[in-house]
Write a protein that holds these residues in place. Structure first.
Motif, PDB file in Angstrom:
ATOM      1  N   GLY A 227       0.827  -1.203   0.000  1.00  0.00           N
ATOM      2  CA  GLY A 227       0.000   0.000   0.000  1.00  0.00           C
ATOM      3  C   GLY A 227       0.859   1.250   0.000  1.00  0.00           C
ATOM      4  O   GLY A 227       0.964   1.954   1.018  1.00  0.00           O
ATOM      5  N   LEU A 228       1.490   1.549  -1.126  1.00  0.00           N
ATOM      6  CA  LEU A 228       2.391   2.693  -1.219  1.00  0.00           C
ATOM      7  C   LEU A 228       1.581   3.978  -1.400  1.00  0.00           C
ATOM      8  O   LEU A 228       0.698   4.047  -2.245  1.00  0.00           O
ATOM      9  CB  LEU A 228       3.347   2.497  -2.401  1.00  0.00           C
ATOM     10  N   VAL A 229       1.916   4.979  -0.606  1.00  0.00           N
ATOM     11  CA  VAL A 229       1.225   6.275  -0.660  1.00  0.00           C
ATOM     12  C   VAL A 229       2.270   7.371  -0.840  1.00  0.00           C
ATOM     13  O   VAL A 229       3.292   7.401  -0.149  1.00  0.00           O
ATOM     14  CB  VAL A 229       0.406   6.534   0.626  1.00  0.00           C
TER      15      VAL A 229
ATOM     16  N   ASP B 169       1.781  13.298  -1.372  1.00  0.00           N
ATOM     17  CA  ASP B 169       0.515  14.025  -1.516  1.00  0.00           C
ATOM     18  C   ASP B 169      -0.680  13.199  -1.074  1.00  0.00           C
ATOM     19  O   ASP B 169      -1.829  13.633  -1.195  1.00  0.00           O
ATOM     20  CB  ASP B 169       0.329  14.456  -2.967  1.00  0.00           C
ATOM     21  N   GLY B 170      -0.413  11.996  -0.576  1.00  0.00           N
ATOM     22  CA  GLY B 170      -1.491  11.132  -0.111  1.00  0.00           C
ATOM     23  C   GLY B 170      -2.084  10.261  -1.198  1.00  0.00           C
ATOM     24  O   GLY B 170      -2.974   9.446  -0.922  1.00  0.00           O
ATOM     25  N   ALA B 171      -1.611  10.423  -2.433  1.00  0.00           N
ATOM     26  CA  ALA B 171      -2.148   9.632  -3.537  1.00  0.00           C
ATOM     27  C   ALA B 171      -1.594   8.214  -3.497  1.00  0.00           C
ATOM     28  O   ALA B 171      -0.395   8.032  -3.275  1.00  0.00           O
ATOM     29  CB  ALA B 171      -1.809  10.292  -4.872  1.00  0.00           C
ATOM     30  N   PRO B 172      -2.436   7.204  -3.714  1.00  0.00           N
ATOM     31  CA  PRO B 172      -1.960   5.816  -3.720  1.00  0.00           C
ATOM     32  C   PRO B 172      -1.204   5.504  -5.004  1.00  0.00           C
ATOM     33  O   PRO B 172      -1.496   6.051  -6.074  1.00  0.00           O
ATOM     34  CB  PRO B 172      -3.250   5.005  -3.625  1.00  0.00           C
ATOM     35  N   HIS B 173      -0.201   4.614  -4.884  1.00  0.00           N
ATOM     36  CA  HIS B 173       0.570   4.163  -6.038  1.00  0.00           C
ATOM     37  C   HIS B 173       0.680   2.647  -5.973  1.00  0.00           C
ATOM     38  O   HIS B 173       0.929   2.085  -4.901  1.00  0.00           O
ATOM     39  CB  HIS B 173       1.966   4.781  -6.035  1.00  0.00           C
ATOM     40  N   GLU B 174       0.511   2.005  -7.116  1.00  0.00           N
ATOM     41  CA  GLU B 174       0.613   0.554  -7.127  1.00  0.00           C
ATOM     42  C   GLU B 174       2.077   0.134  -6.977  1.00  0.00           C
ATOM     43  O   GLU B 174       2.951   0.619  -7.694  1.00  0.00           O
ATOM     44  CB  GLU B 174       0.051  -0.025  -8.429  1.00  0.00           C
ATOM     45  N   ALA B 175       2.326  -0.749  -6.049  1.00  0.00           N
ATOM     46  CA  ALA B 175       3.664  -1.286  -5.834  1.00  0.00           C
ATOM     47  C   ALA B 175       3.526  -2.699  -5.287  1.00  0.00           C
ATOM     48  O   ALA B 175       2.500  -3.052  -4.699  1.00  0.00           O
ATOM     49  CB  ALA B 175       4.462  -0.415  -4.869  1.00  0.00           C
ATOM     50  N   TRP B 176       4.556  -3.470  -5.501  1.00  0.00           N
ATOM     51  CA  TRP B 176       4.547  -4.867  -5.072  1.00  0.00           C
ATOM     52  C   TRP B 176       5.877  -5.210  -4.416  1.00  0.00           C
ATOM     53  O   TRP B 176       6.918  -4.678  -4.783  1.00  0.00           O
ATOM     54  CB  TRP B 176       4.351  -5.790  -6.279  1.00  0.00           C
TER      55      TRP B 176
END
Length: 354
Positions: free
Chosen positions: A65-67, A70-77
């Protein structure tokens, strides 16, 4: 807690019982690092957070759950292997690199599997796959030497870690242990005959379902009929995999039915997986897309494809690489019953009951 359950690893009694193997783990890691250093390798430290966990059909990643700031979520694994990152380093100009790092895989919890485990991965630019076969034999013997182990054993199966590995093609192994000639269903220049292969598997007593692909049947036969016989007495190098199981390896120029890939087995346990690396980005993309379509069909979702990785594949020099399950190697060298028994702090089991 059940009276028969072992004490927690963090209890004094539990840790004292586990500590001798853990100390050997540390010594084996240090010795393998020295071996790579003496061979001119550079140890690298690839990031665990990646754009994709990997793109094999039955490989399950852990989403992070990478944020952003700016608080925006980013897909990461979390990576299932350092392979993508390390190949980017090969594309950047590194020639001999290794990493001993933790990797993460969902849906894995057995004596030989854990959701977090240590992987030893290394690459040689310009080296043939046979060179990595020699590397694997040397590393197995070195781990045994550090642990003063004359033999490796797992579930009543034994092997000498100092004997040169037997080298067997996948076709030879299937003929020997399953009574099936893979080439019957792998015509030269044609598509795999899944229906014929399924009939052969059923005749050998293997369960087959109507929607099984050729690869599904292959995997089941390998697991149930072939693997239990590999690495008995001495290690086995299983090589010349069917082209459909190439993953990230090149297809052989001499025989397009097979890929330049091998796996190392000891006591029926798969220890390492190695490729003569594919450097055709278009072919790698096609394989990823096919595997992810199959992943969606089976599991209802698929992992993203790392476009940056595909760009790096296109400029990679000729290289061979291998990944070895470090926990499994330590388990065999120290006579442990599971990979969890040789992990300093085993991953908690959410399904366990007190």
């Amino acid at each position: 807690m059940s009276p028969s359950a072992p004490p927690p690893f963090w209890s004094r009694g539990g840790h004292a019982a586990r500590r001798p193997r853990l100390v050997l783990r540390a010594r084996i890691a240090a010795t393998l690092r020295q071996w790579f250093d003496a061979k001119g390798f550079v140890e690298v430290d690839p990031a665990a957070l990646q754009a994709s966990p990997g793109n094999e059909t039955h490989l399950h990643g852990l989403r992070a759950g990478l944020v952003g700031p700016d608080g925006a979520p980013h897909e990461a694994w979390l990576h299932t292997s350092p392979e993508f990152a390390m190949k980017k380093l090969i594309a950047a100009g590194e020639a001999q690199i290794f990493a001993l790092t933790h990797v993460f895989r969902n849906r894995e919890r057995t004596a030989l599997h854990a959701p977090e485990f240590a992987m030893l991965e290394w690459y040689r630019v310009g080296a043939p796959l046979q060179r990595l076969m020699d590397d694997c034999a040397a590393l197995v013997a070195l781990a045994a030497h550090v642990a003063s182990a004359k033999t490796f054993a797992f579930r009543s199966l034994e092997a000498s870690p100092f004997e040169p590995p037997e080298r067997v093609t996948v076709r030879e192994a299937f003929l020997r242990h399953a009574g099936i000639d893979l080439y019957d269903s792998l015509p030269l220049g044609g598509e795999p005959d899944a229906a014929l292969f399924a009939r052969q598997a059923q005749a050998a007593g293997i369960r087959v379902t109507a929607d099984d692909t050729w690869s599904d049947v292959f995997s089941r036969l390998l697991t149930e009929r072939v693997e239990p016989h590999l690495g008995i007495g001495r290690p086995t190098i299983l090589h010349a995999y069917p082209a459909s199981e190439a993953a990230l390896a090149r297809v052989s120029r001499d025989d397009p039915r097979v890929a330049e890939r091998f796996e190392l087995y000891c006591c029926g346990v798969e220890l390492a997986n190695a490729f003569h690396e594919l450097t055709d980005a278009a072919e790698q993309r096609a394989r990823f897309e096919a595997d992810m379509a199959e992943q969606r069909r089976i599991y209802g979702a698929s992992a993203p494809i790392d476009e940056d990785f595909l760009a790096a594949v296109g400029v990679m020099p000729d290289a061979s690489g291998a990944a070895l399950g470090f926990d499994r190697l330590v388990m065999l060298a120290t006579g442990a019953y599971s990979v969890g028994a040789v992990q300093w702090t085993p991953v908690f089991d959410p399904g366990a009951t007190a």
